[in-house]
Scaffold this motif. Structure first.
Motif, PDB file in Angstrom:
ATOM      1  N   LEU A 208       0.737  -1.260  -0.030  1.00 24.38           N
ATOM      2  CA  LEU A 208       0.013  -0.083  -0.030  1.00 24.38           C
ATOM      3  C   LEU A 208       0.838   1.219   0.062  1.00 24.38           C
ATOM      4  O   LEU A 208       0.366   2.408  -0.552  1.00 24.38           O
ATOM      5  CB  LEU A 208      -1.008   0.078   1.323  1.00 24.38           C
ATOM      6  N   PHE A 209       2.092   1.061   0.648  1.00 23.95           N
ATOM      7  CA  PHE A 209       2.892   2.278   0.948  1.00 23.95           C
ATOM      8  C   PHE A 209       3.914   2.398  -0.489  1.00 23.95           C
ATOM      9  O   PHE A 209       4.929   3.357  -0.330  1.00 23.95           O
ATOM     10  CB  PHE A 209       3.515   2.199   1.992  1.00 23.95           C
ATOM     11  N   THR A 210       3.869   1.891  -1.551  1.00 24.98           N
ATOM     12  CA  THR A 210       4.443   1.960  -3.043  1.00 24.98           C
ATOM     13  C   THR A 210       3.436   2.100  -3.971  1.00 24.98           C
ATOM     14  O   THR A 210       2.541   1.191  -4.097  1.00 24.98           O
ATOM     15  CB  THR A 210       5.279   0.551  -2.885  1.00 24.98           C
ATOM     16  N   GLU A 211       3.438   3.112  -4.761  1.00 27.78           N
ATOM     17  CA  GLU A 211       2.582   3.140  -5.932  1.00 27.78           C
ATOM     18  C   GLU A 211       2.553   1.866  -6.623  1.00 27.78           C
ATOM     19  O   GLU A 211       3.369   1.434  -7.114  1.00 27.78           O
ATOM     20  CB  GLU A 211       2.804   4.235  -6.765  1.00 27.78           C
ATOM     21  N   HIS A 212       1.262   1.401  -6.880  1.00 29.71           N
ATOM     22  CA  HIS A 212       1.053   0.219  -7.553  1.00 29.71           C
ATOM     23  C   HIS A 212       1.181   0.222  -9.092  1.00 29.71           C
ATOM     24  O   HIS A 212       0.717   1.537  -9.468  1.00 29.71           O
ATOM     25  CB  HIS A 212      -0.384  -0.466  -7.305  1.00 29.71           C
ATOM     26  N   LYS A 213       1.709  -0.587  -9.944  1.00 24.53           N
ATOM     27  CA  LYS A 213       1.710  -0.524 -11.262  1.00 24.53           C
ATOM     28  C   LYS A 213       0.454  -0.511 -11.819  1.00 24.53           C
ATOM     29  O   LYS A 213       0.486   0.101 -13.075  1.00 24.53           O
ATOM     30  CB  LYS A 213       2.556  -1.604 -11.893  1.00 24.53           C
ATOM     31  N   ASP A 214      -0.847  -0.904 -11.278  1.00 29.59           N
ATOM     32  CA  ASP A 214      -2.022  -0.905 -12.041  1.00 29.59           C
ATOM     33  C   ASP A 214      -2.838   0.343 -11.667  1.00 29.59           C
ATOM     34  O   ASP A 214      -3.971   0.179 -11.945  1.00 29.59           O
ATOM     35  CB  ASP A 214      -2.817  -2.204 -11.698  1.00 29.59           C
ATOM     36  N   ILE A 215      -2.341   1.266 -10.887  1.00 28.48           N
ATOM     37  CA  ILE A 215      -3.243   2.352 -10.433  1.00 28.48           C
ATOM     38  C   ILE A 215      -3.653   2.973 -11.621  1.00 28.48           C
ATOM     39  O   ILE A 215      -4.877   3.687 -11.397  1.00 28.48           O
ATOM     40  CB  ILE A 215      -2.282   3.394  -9.330  1.00 28.48           C
ATOM     41  N   ALA A 216      -3.228   3.275 -12.623  1.00 29.82           N
ATOM     42  CA  ALA A 216      -3.675   4.046 -13.848  1.00 29.82           C
ATOM     43  C   ALA A 216      -5.194   3.374 -14.227  1.00 29.82           C
ATOM     44  O   ALA A 216      -5.834   4.220 -14.840  1.00 29.82           O
ATOM     45  CB  ALA A 216      -2.626   4.244 -14.941  1.00 29.82           C
ATOM     46  N   LEU A 217      -5.029   2.137 -14.071  1.00 25.68           N
ATOM     47  CA  LEU A 217      -6.451   1.294 -14.629  1.00 25.68           C
ATOM     48  C   LEU A 217      -7.564   1.862 -13.955  1.00 25.68           C
ATOM     49  O   LEU A 217      -8.758   1.866 -14.505  1.00 25.68           O
ATOM     50  CB  LEU A 217      -6.221  -0.065 -14.425  1.00 25.68           C
TER      51      LEU A 217
END
Length: 260
Positions: free
Chosen positions: A56-65
């Motif tokens: 949760l404390f690192t930006e996820h690679k799929d956040i843009a989805l």
């Protein structure tokens, strides 16, 4: 060893020493204190943070989805029939899809009924996305506020120091925006989007009490606690109760018996 699948959301029997585990790894000070208060000496209680939340404390690679240029709401109700908001809020969410330019993401509990699933799937269109993914991390990161009821996912969301809205929460707290009349859904969400500084400060204080770890290293601490117990042994712990009835029930459910 016992780790937990969620935070204390106000449901019954959260704090219970069952006589099966040598080690309880807790998420933060409030859970640690709760288990220390009832510890009968048969186990160790070590505060490690919750491994599940490390990503949760690192930006996820799929956040843009899941991101949108519109104000975005995650609706994630509980499955408990007595506590869920799915039926009461459904007509109001349906109406808001036509009157407010908001983006909705609906993530029902894995134990949701087929009727609930069909209800919210039927709303999926331009302003509402119905998802079934088990990975909620990018959704938590991408959304602006959460709407729920009595579910521990509220706390997971709030740990990002974001505003949480709850409908008829079983144990409402001052850090969340709780409402009890479904007709107030729209006005409550409008208020939540304003991100009042006083509310955000309450959120931060609460997060520090339940999970003060923001380093993404809770898994490392869990492994460290396990290694420490292995090295020290369990001779300092009291003998656990026999729990014959509970053990029999567990073996029966697994169809595994000592004589098989």
């Amino acid at each position: 060893m016992q780790v937990f699948h969620g935070f204390d959301s106000g449901k019954k029997n959260k704090f219970n020493i069952r006589g099966f585990f040598d080690l309880y790894c807790t998420q933060g000070p409030n859970i640690t204190q709760g288990f220390n208060d009832i510890n009968d000496g048969t186990c160790d209680v070590v505060e490690t943070g919750w491994s599940k939340l490390d990503p949760l404390f690192t930006e996820h690679k799929d956040i843009a989805l899941y991101q949108s240029d519109k104000p975005t709401i995650l609706y994630a109700p509980t499955f408990s029939p007595k506590l869920t908001s799915t039926y009461k809020l459904y007509p109001y969410i349906k109406a808001l899809l036509k009157t407010q330019n908001w983006q909705w993401i609906v993530k029902l509990h894995p134990k949701a009924t087929s009727e609930e699933i069909e209800m919210y799937k039927s709303l999926a269109y331009e302003n509402l996305t119905f998802i079934t993914t088990g990975d909620v991390i990018p959704i938590l990161q991408a959304t602006d506020i959460i709407l729920s009821d009595t579910s521990s996912i509220i706390t997971e969301f709030a740990l990002q120091e974001k505003v949480a809205v709850a409908f008829n929460n079983r144990k409402p707290k001052d850090w969340m925006i709780n409402f009890s009349n479904e007709a107030d859904l729209e006005s409550t969400l409008i208020s939540a989007f304003q991100k009042d500084e006083h509310t955000l400060e309450k959120v931060k204080q609460y997060c520090d009490s339940v999970h003060p770890y923001r380093d993404g290293k809770s898994s490392v601490r869990v492994l460290g606690a396990i290694n420490n117990l292995i090295c020290s042994g369990t001779s300092h712990l009291k003998r656990k109760p026999l729990n014959l009835l509970r053990k029999f029930k567990i073996r029966k459910s697994l169809n595994y018996y000592w004589w098989s």
